[in-house]
Design a protein around this motif. Structure first.
Motif, PDB file in Angstrom:
ATOM      1  N   MET A   1       1.051  -1.237  -0.380  1.00  0.00           N
ATOM      2  CA  MET A   1      -0.239  -0.161   0.635  1.00  0.00           C
ATOM      3  C   MET A   1       0.504   1.418   0.136  1.00  0.00           C
ATOM      4  O   MET A   1       1.936   1.247   0.587  1.00  0.00           O
ATOM      5  CB  MET A   1      -0.755   0.202   0.967  1.00  0.00           C
ATOM      6  CG  MET A   1      -2.231   0.925   1.460  1.00  0.00           C
ATOM      7  SD  MET A   1      -3.351   0.812   2.754  1.00  0.00           S
ATOM      8  CE  MET A   1      -4.161   0.571   2.080  1.00  0.00           C
ATOM      9  N   ASN A   2       0.707   1.874  -0.975  1.00  0.00           N
ATOM     10  CA  ASN A   2       1.821   3.268  -0.773  1.00  0.00           C
ATOM     11  C   ASN A   2       0.981   4.251   0.173  1.00  0.00           C
ATOM     12  O   ASN A   2      -0.589   4.234   0.106  1.00  0.00           O
ATOM     13  CB  ASN A   2       1.568   3.994  -2.380  1.00  0.00           C
ATOM     14  CG  ASN A   2       0.553   4.195  -3.311  1.00  0.00           C
ATOM     15  OD1 ASN A   2      -1.191   4.553  -2.560  1.00  0.00           O
ATOM     16  ND2 ASN A   2       0.495   4.300  -4.506  1.00  0.00           N
ATOM     17  N   THR A   3       1.735   5.473  -0.140  1.00  0.00           N
ATOM     18  CA  THR A   3       1.151   6.864   1.192  1.00  0.00           C
ATOM     19  C   THR A   3       0.120   7.437   0.342  1.00  0.00           C
ATOM     20  O   THR A   3      -0.810   7.423   1.441  1.00  0.00           O
ATOM     21  CB  THR A   3       2.339   7.492   0.987  1.00  0.00           C
ATOM     22  OG1 THR A   3       4.126   6.797   1.570  1.00  0.00           O
ATOM     23  CG2 THR A   3       1.507   9.037   1.828  1.00  0.00           C
ATOM     24  N   ARG A   4      -0.229   7.435  -0.833  1.00  0.00           N
ATOM     25  CA  ARG A   4      -1.555   7.898  -1.333  1.00  0.00           C
ATOM     26  C   ARG A   4      -2.604   7.200  -0.820  1.00  0.00           C
ATOM     27  O   ARG A   4      -3.503   7.523  -0.754  1.00  0.00           O
ATOM     28  CB  ARG A   4      -1.339   8.308  -2.725  1.00  0.00           C
ATOM     29  CG  ARG A   4      -2.890   8.929  -3.263  1.00  0.00           C
ATOM     30  CD  ARG A   4      -2.523   9.076  -4.295  1.00  0.00           C
ATOM     31  NE  ARG A   4      -3.806  10.091  -5.215  1.00  0.00           N
ATOM     32  CZ  ARG A   4      -3.885  10.108  -6.175  1.00  0.00           C
ATOM     33  NH1 ARG A   4      -2.203  10.736  -7.471  1.00  0.00           N
ATOM     34  NH2 ARG A   4      -4.394  11.556  -6.858  1.00  0.00           N
ATOM     35  N   SER A   5      -2.859   5.614  -0.964  1.00  0.00           N
ATOM     36  CA  SER A   5      -3.744   4.824  -0.970  1.00  0.00           C
ATOM     37  C   SER A   5      -4.065   4.517   0.448  1.00  0.00           C
ATOM     38  O   SER A   5      -5.197   4.914   1.032  1.00  0.00           O
ATOM     39  CB  SER A   5      -3.308   3.419  -1.210  1.00  0.00           C
ATOM     40  OG  SER A   5      -2.919   3.146  -2.291  1.00  0.00           O
ATOM     41  N   LYS A   6      -2.567   4.779   2.043  1.00  0.00           N
ATOM     42  CA  LYS A   6      -2.985   5.292   2.836  1.00  0.00           C
ATOM     43  C   LYS A   6      -3.465   6.480   3.507  1.00  0.00           C
ATOM     44  O   LYS A   6      -4.806   6.298   3.987  1.00  0.00           O
ATOM     45  CB  LYS A   6      -1.375   5.060   3.947  1.00  0.00           C
ATOM     46  CG  LYS A   6      -0.644   3.781   3.595  1.00  0.00           C
ATOM     47  CD  LYS A   6       0.216   3.779   4.728  1.00  0.00           C
ATOM     48  CE  LYS A   6       1.253   2.474   4.032  1.00  0.00           C
ATOM     49  NZ  LYS A   6       2.447   2.641   4.989  1.00  0.00           N
ATOM     50  N   ILE A   7      -3.550   7.902   3.011  1.00  0.00           N
ATOM     51  CA  ILE A   7      -3.990   8.679   2.762  1.00  0.00           C
ATOM     52  C   ILE A   7      -5.681   9.655   2.456  1.00  0.00           C
ATOM     53  O   ILE A   7      -6.173   9.112   3.674  1.00  0.00           O
ATOM     54  CB  ILE A   7      -3.823  10.292   2.357  1.00  0.00           C
ATOM     55  CG1 ILE A   7      -1.935  10.210   2.635  1.00  0.00           C
ATOM     56  CG2 ILE A   7      -4.129  10.872   2.253  1.00  0.00           C
ATOM     57  CD1 ILE A   7      -1.039  11.053   2.620  1.00  0.00           C
ATOM     58  N   VAL A   8      -5.564   7.868   1.648  1.00  0.00           N
ATOM     59  CA  VAL A   8      -7.054   7.622   0.797  1.00  0.00           C
ATOM     60  C   VAL A   8      -8.085   7.369   2.509  1.00  0.00           C
ATOM     61  O   VAL A   8      -9.177   7.194   2.218  1.00  0.00           O
ATOM     62  CB  VAL A   8      -7.668   7.250  -0.023  1.00  0.00           C
ATOM     63  CG1 VAL A   8      -8.991   7.061  -0.623  1.00  0.00           C
ATOM     64  CG2 VAL A   8      -6.667   8.569  -1.426  1.00  0.00           C
ATOM     65  N   ALA A   9      -7.667   6.090   2.789  1.00  0.00           N
ATOM     66  CA  ALA A   9      -7.997   5.206   3.722  1.00  0.00           C
ATOM     67  C   ALA A   9      -8.189   5.781   4.816  1.00  0.00           C
ATOM     68  O   ALA A   9      -9.245   5.359   5.349  1.00  0.00           O
ATOM     69  CB  ALA A   9      -6.778   3.977   3.255  1.00  0.00           C
ATOM     70  N   ALA A  10      -7.021   6.288   5.359  1.00  0.00           N
ATOM     71  CA  ALA A  10      -7.727   6.981   6.932  1.00  0.00           C
ATOM     72  C   ALA A  10      -8.619   8.297   5.912  1.00  0.00           C
ATOM     73  O   ALA A  10      -9.306   8.536   7.591  1.00  0.00           O
ATOM     74  CB  ALA A  10      -5.972   7.405   7.187  1.00  0.00           C
ATOM     75  N   ALA A  11      -8.773   8.728   4.833  1.00  0.00           N
ATOM     76  CA  ALA A  11     -10.145   9.816   5.037  1.00  0.00           C
ATOM     77  C   ALA A  11     -10.891   9.201   4.964  1.00  0.00           C
ATOM     78  O   ALA A  11     -11.881   9.670   5.818  1.00  0.00           O
ATOM     79  CB  ALA A  11      -9.321  10.590   3.406  1.00  0.00           C
ATOM     80  N   LEU A  12     -11.553   8.110   4.022  1.00  0.00           N
ATOM     81  CA  LEU A  12     -12.714   7.336   3.996  1.00  0.00           C
ATOM     82  C   LEU A  12     -13.390   6.526   5.460  1.00  0.00           C
ATOM     83  O   LEU A  12     -14.217   6.576   6.174  1.00  0.00           O
ATOM     84  CB  LEU A  12     -12.009   5.982   3.714  1.00  0.00           C
ATOM     85  CG  LEU A  12     -12.348   6.948   1.768  1.00  0.00           C
ATOM     86  CD1 LEU A  12     -11.773   5.752   0.810  1.00  0.00           C
ATOM     87  CD2 LEU A  12     -13.251   7.237   1.063  1.00  0.00           C
TER      88      LEU A  12
END
Length: 85
Positions: A1-12
């Motif tokens: 999981m890249n950084t962008r995916s982690k940020i999106v997952a955290a926001a959701l």
């Protein structure tokens, strides 16, 4: 999981938590005379019924005397009698 995916997952996840927290019931404390009870919905009390509605964290002041009388259902205390409406 890249950084962008982690940020999106955290926001959701944050949005989901906020959405679920808005579904929780808010309680109120209602008093009629010196008798108080909790309600979990906002009611329109009948005309002529004298009640005070307080937030759930309300406490009476030193020197005041109230009693708790919980009762299921929709209604109010009048003297020592529960009156449903």
């Amino acid at each position: 999981m890249n950084t962008r995916s982690k940020i999106v997952a955290a926001a959701l996840s944050g949005c989901a938590i906020l959405a679920l927290s808005s579904l929780t019931a808010s309680a109120r404390i209602v008093c009629s005379g010196d008798t108080c009870w909790h309600v979990h919905e906002d009611y329109a009390f009948p005309p002529g019924v004298h009640v005070e509605i307080h937030p759930d964290n309300w406490h009476w002041r030193e020197g005041e005397h109230f009693v708790w009388k919980e009762h299921p259902g929709r209604g109010y205390w009048h003297g020592g009698d529960w009156r449903s409406f």
